[in-house]
Design a protein around this motif. Sequence first.
Motif, PDB file in Angstrom:
ATOM      1  N   LEU A  64      33.263  24.354  39.322  1.00  0.00           N
ATOM      2  CA  LEU A  64      34.207  25.470  39.295  1.00  0.00           C
ATOM      3  C   LEU A  64      33.949  26.376  38.089  1.00  0.00           C
ATOM      4  CD1 LEU A  64      36.738  26.806  40.502  1.00  0.00           C
ATOM      5  CD2 LEU A  64      38.109  25.291  39.064  1.00  0.00           C
ATOM      6  N   VAL A  65      33.766  25.766  36.912  1.00  0.00           N
ATOM      7  CA  VAL A  65      33.510  26.541  35.689  1.00  0.00           C
ATOM      8  C   VAL A  65      32.205  27.326  35.796  1.00  0.00           C
ATOM      9  CG1 VAL A  65      32.938  26.354  33.237  1.00  0.00           C
ATOM     10  CG2 VAL A  65      34.855  25.048  34.166  1.00  0.00           C
ATOM     11  N   ILE A  66      31.142  26.675  36.263  1.00  0.00           N
ATOM     12  CA  ILE A  66      29.834  27.339  36.383  1.00  0.00           C
ATOM     13  C   ILE A  66      29.900  28.473  37.404  1.00  0.00           C
ATOM     14  CG2 ILE A  66      27.425  27.008  37.066  1.00  0.00           C
ATOM     15  CD1 ILE A  66      27.732  24.084  36.046  1.00  0.00           C
ATOM     16  N   SER A  67      30.592  28.240  38.510  1.00  0.00           N
ATOM     17  CA  SER A  67      30.728  29.272  39.548  1.00  0.00           C
ATOM     18  C   SER A  67      31.492  30.479  39.010  1.00  0.00           C
ATOM     19  CB  SER A  67      31.447  28.703  40.780  1.00  0.00           C
ATOM     20  OG  SER A  67      30.735  27.613  41.321  1.00  0.00           O
ATOM     21  N   VAL A  68      32.551  30.213  38.267  1.00  0.00           N
ATOM     22  CA  VAL A  68      33.352  31.287  37.688  1.00  0.00           C
ATOM     23  C   VAL A  68      32.511  32.114  36.711  1.00  0.00           C
ATOM     24  CG1 VAL A  68      35.204  31.713  36.014  1.00  0.00           C
ATOM     25  CG2 VAL A  68      35.620  30.247  37.974  1.00  0.00           C
ATOM     26  N   PHE A  69      31.723  31.428  35.886  1.00  0.00           N
ATOM     27  CA  PHE A  69      30.892  32.143  34.909  1.00  0.00           C
ATOM     28  C   PHE A  69      29.872  33.032  35.610  1.00  0.00           C
ATOM     29  CE2 PHE A  69      27.148  32.562  32.212  1.00  0.00           C
ATOM     30  CZ  PHE A  69      27.719  33.009  31.027  1.00  0.00           C
ATOM     31  N   ILE A  70      29.241  32.512  36.653  1.00  0.00           N
ATOM     32  CA  ILE A  70      28.230  33.297  37.373  1.00  0.00           C
ATOM     33  C   ILE A  70      28.876  34.477  38.102  1.00  0.00           C
ATOM     34  CG2 ILE A  70      26.552  33.230  39.264  1.00  0.00           C
ATOM     35  CD1 ILE A  70      25.994  30.313  38.504  1.00  0.00           C
ATOM     36  N   PHE A  71      30.018  34.220  38.750  1.00  0.00           N
ATOM     37  CA  PHE A  71      30.671  35.256  39.543  1.00  0.00           C
ATOM     38  C   PHE A  71      31.207  36.388  38.673  1.00  0.00           C
ATOM     39  CE2 PHE A  71      34.236  37.035  41.991  1.00  0.00           C
ATOM     40  CZ  PHE A  71      33.575  37.334  43.186  1.00  0.00           C
ATOM     41  N   PHE A  72      31.743  36.030  37.494  1.00  0.00           N
ATOM     42  CA  PHE A  72      32.337  37.029  36.605  1.00  0.00           C
ATOM     43  C   PHE A  72      31.438  37.336  35.407  1.00  0.00           C
ATOM     44  CE2 PHE A  72      36.077  35.121  38.677  1.00  0.00           C
ATOM     45  CZ  PHE A  72      36.665  36.272  39.202  1.00  0.00           C
ATOM     46  N   TYR A  73      30.150  37.099  35.553  1.00  0.00           N
ATOM     47  CA  TYR A  73      29.220  37.275  34.437  1.00  0.00           C
ATOM     48  C   TYR A  73      29.298  38.677  33.834  1.00  0.00           C
ATOM     49  CZ  TYR A  73      24.802  37.760  31.915  1.00  0.00           C
ATOM     50  OH  TYR A  73      23.856  38.023  30.959  1.00  0.00           O
ATOM     51  N   ASN A  74      29.294  39.707  34.681  1.00  0.00           N
ATOM     52  CA  ASN A  74      29.310  41.085  34.188  1.00  0.00           C
ATOM     53  C   ASN A  74      30.598  41.404  33.435  1.00  0.00           C
ATOM     54  OD1 ASN A  74      26.770  41.692  35.266  1.00  0.00           O
ATOM     55  ND2 ASN A  74      27.629  42.267  37.249  1.00  0.00           N
ATOM     56  N   LYS A  75      31.727  40.893  33.932  1.00  0.00           N
ATOM     57  CA  LYS A  75      33.007  41.132  33.264  1.00  0.00           C
ATOM     58  C   LYS A  75      33.045  40.430  31.911  1.00  0.00           C
ATOM     59  CE  LYS A  75      34.450  43.169  37.035  1.00  0.00           C
ATOM     60  NZ  LYS A  75      34.579  44.630  37.125  1.00  0.00           N
ATOM     61  N   ILE A  76      32.554  39.196  31.884  1.00  0.00           N
ATOM     62  CA  ILE A  76      32.516  38.440  30.633  1.00  0.00           C
ATOM     63  C   ILE A  76      31.609  39.142  29.623  1.00  0.00           C
ATOM     64  CG2 ILE A  76      31.775  36.261  29.580  1.00  0.00           C
ATOM     65  CD1 ILE A  76      32.614  34.865  32.175  1.00  0.00           C
ATOM     66  N   PHE A  77      30.496  39.661  30.106  1.00  0.00           N
ATOM     67  CA  PHE A  77      29.578  40.403  29.247  1.00  0.00           C
ATOM     68  C   PHE A  77      30.279  41.619  28.636  1.00  0.00           C
ATOM     69  CE2 PHE A  77      26.499  43.815  28.624  1.00  0.00           C
ATOM     70  CZ  PHE A  77      25.534  43.195  27.845  1.00  0.00           C
ATOM     71  N   CYS A  78      31.051  42.332  29.439  1.00  0.00           N
ATOM     72  CA  CYS A  78      31.743  43.546  28.968  1.00  0.00           C
ATOM     73  C   CYS A  78      32.768  43.233  27.889  1.00  0.00           C
ATOM     74  CB  CYS A  78      32.420  44.251  30.140  1.00  0.00           C
ATOM     75  SG  CYS A  78      31.277  45.083  31.260  1.00  0.00           S
ATOM     76  N   ILE A  79      33.622  42.241  28.144  1.00  0.00           N
ATOM     77  CA  ILE A  79      34.680  41.950  27.174  1.00  0.00           C
ATOM     78  C   ILE A  79      34.142  41.241  25.944  1.00  0.00           C
ATOM     79  CG2 ILE A  79      36.438  41.828  28.986  1.00  0.00           C
ATOM     80  CD1 ILE A  79      36.392  38.783  28.694  1.00  0.00           C
ATOM     81  N   THR A  80      32.938  40.690  26.040  1.00  0.00           N
ATOM     82  CA  THR A  80      32.337  40.027  24.883  1.00  0.00           C
ATOM     83  C   THR A  80      31.886  41.038  23.841  1.00  0.00           C
ATOM     84  OG1 THR A  80      31.599  38.122  26.189  1.00  0.00           O
ATOM     85  CG2 THR A  80      30.473  38.518  24.111  1.00  0.00           C
ATOM     86  N   PHE A  81      31.249  42.107  24.288  1.00  0.00           N
ATOM     87  CA  PHE A  81      30.625  43.046  23.354  1.00  0.00           C
ATOM     88  C   PHE A  81      31.502  44.250  23.006  1.00  0.00           C
ATOM     89  CE2 PHE A  81      26.893  40.728  24.823  1.00  0.00           C
ATOM     90  CZ  PHE A  81      26.215  40.553  23.636  1.00  0.00           C
ATOM     91  N   ASP A  82      32.246  44.767  23.970  1.00  0.00           N
ATOM     92  CA  ASP A  82      33.053  45.967  23.679  1.00  0.00           C
ATOM     93  C   ASP A  82      34.274  45.962  24.584  1.00  0.00           C
ATOM     94  OD1 ASP A  82      34.082  48.448  23.064  1.00  0.00           O
ATOM     95  OD2 ASP A  82      32.112  49.395  22.910  1.00  0.00           O
ATOM     96  N   GLU A  83      35.345  45.366  24.082  1.00  0.00           N
ATOM     97  CA  GLU A  83      36.565  45.249  24.880  1.00  0.00           C
ATOM     98  C   GLU A  83      37.209  46.617  25.120  1.00  0.00           C
ATOM     99  OE1 GLU A  83      40.691  42.751  24.454  1.00  0.00           O
ATOM    100  OE2 GLU A  83      38.797  41.744  23.969  1.00  0.00           O
ATOM    101  N   SER A  84      37.126  47.507  24.139  1.00  0.00           N
ATOM    102  CA  SER A  84      37.703  48.845  24.279  1.00  0.00           C
ATOM    103  C   SER A  84      36.981  49.634  25.375  1.00  0.00           C
ATOM    104  CB  SER A  84      37.617  49.611  22.950  1.00  0.00           C
ATOM    105  OG  SER A  84      38.347  48.940  21.942  1.00  0.00           O
ATOM    106  N   PHE A  85      35.650  49.530  25.374  1.00  0.00           N
ATOM    107  CA  PHE A  85      34.871  50.208  26.416  1.00  0.00           C
ATOM    108  C   PHE A  85      35.180  49.615  27.786  1.00  0.00           C
ATOM    109  CE2 PHE A  85      31.024  50.433  29.062  1.00  0.00           C
ATOM    110  CZ  PHE A  85      30.862  51.813  29.135  1.00  0.00           C
TER     111      PHE A  85
END
Length: 284
Positions: free
Chosen positions: A154-175
């Motif tokens: 479940l955790v691995i699937s969530v990370f893969i599915f939401f990878y782009n969103k996680i990438f966005c909030i990791t580097f620039d939450e305001s953007f």
Amino acid sequence: MADVFSKLGLYLQYPFVQYALIVGILIALCSSLLGVTLVLKRFSFIGDGLSHVAFGAMAIAAVLHFTNDIPFVLLITVVSAVLLLRTGQNTKIKGDASLAMISVGALGIGYLIMNIFSTSSNLSGDVCSTLFGSTSILTLTPVDVWLCIILSVLVISVFIFFYNKIFCITFDESFALATGVRAKLYNLFLAVVIAVIIVLAMNLVGSLLISALIIFPALSAMRLFNSFKSVTICSAVLSVVCAVLGLLISIGFGTPVGSTIVAVDIVSFFIFTILGKFIGGSRQ
């Protein structure tokens, strides 16, 4: 050394050792995936806080004599993760202060409950096993293994599915907010997933050493790579290798499982640091 390999060959035939390897690989993989995000977002110590909450929940479960404490501990840890995130957004209680409150409070209350209500004849051993994961990984049942497999998938699937969103909030939450990404929702979602990983990792390294399992592979990978994807992949591979090596060394030499895995992670960090300086110098 030949005796050690013979011992490993013998032990690897037992189901409880096979269970430990399966769970160890899955936990190491899950921890490393979100470890990079936690380090970059400066949320590294959230693992410590939630692990102490999980310790308190395990103490309550032990007093109530639950046959399987994972669902109860998981529920308490997830709720605490949500409260921690909400409280951290309150201007009157800053994030680091709320983390310290929950962390120290849960650890203290958990130990107090175990002292007052525990009927165990080896309280010190039980506490040590919970805090440092000395033997629990080698006493897993098939039910524990399947539960770990389901949660890990479940955790691995969530990370893969939401990878782009996680990438966005990791580097620039305001953007991310400006582009329509619901950053607060994904931060909350991230906190819940981290809580799941914390509960899974307690059986491997204990509640006090979980942060090392999350942080060290990510920091090691950052010594060699610069891109988020490369660091994540390297961190995942390194974490799994260190977990397997730590488990095998622990079984072969009779050392504590959790501490041995952390020691291997520390050694790998120094190796990667040296390689990073060497490769960086050769590129210039």
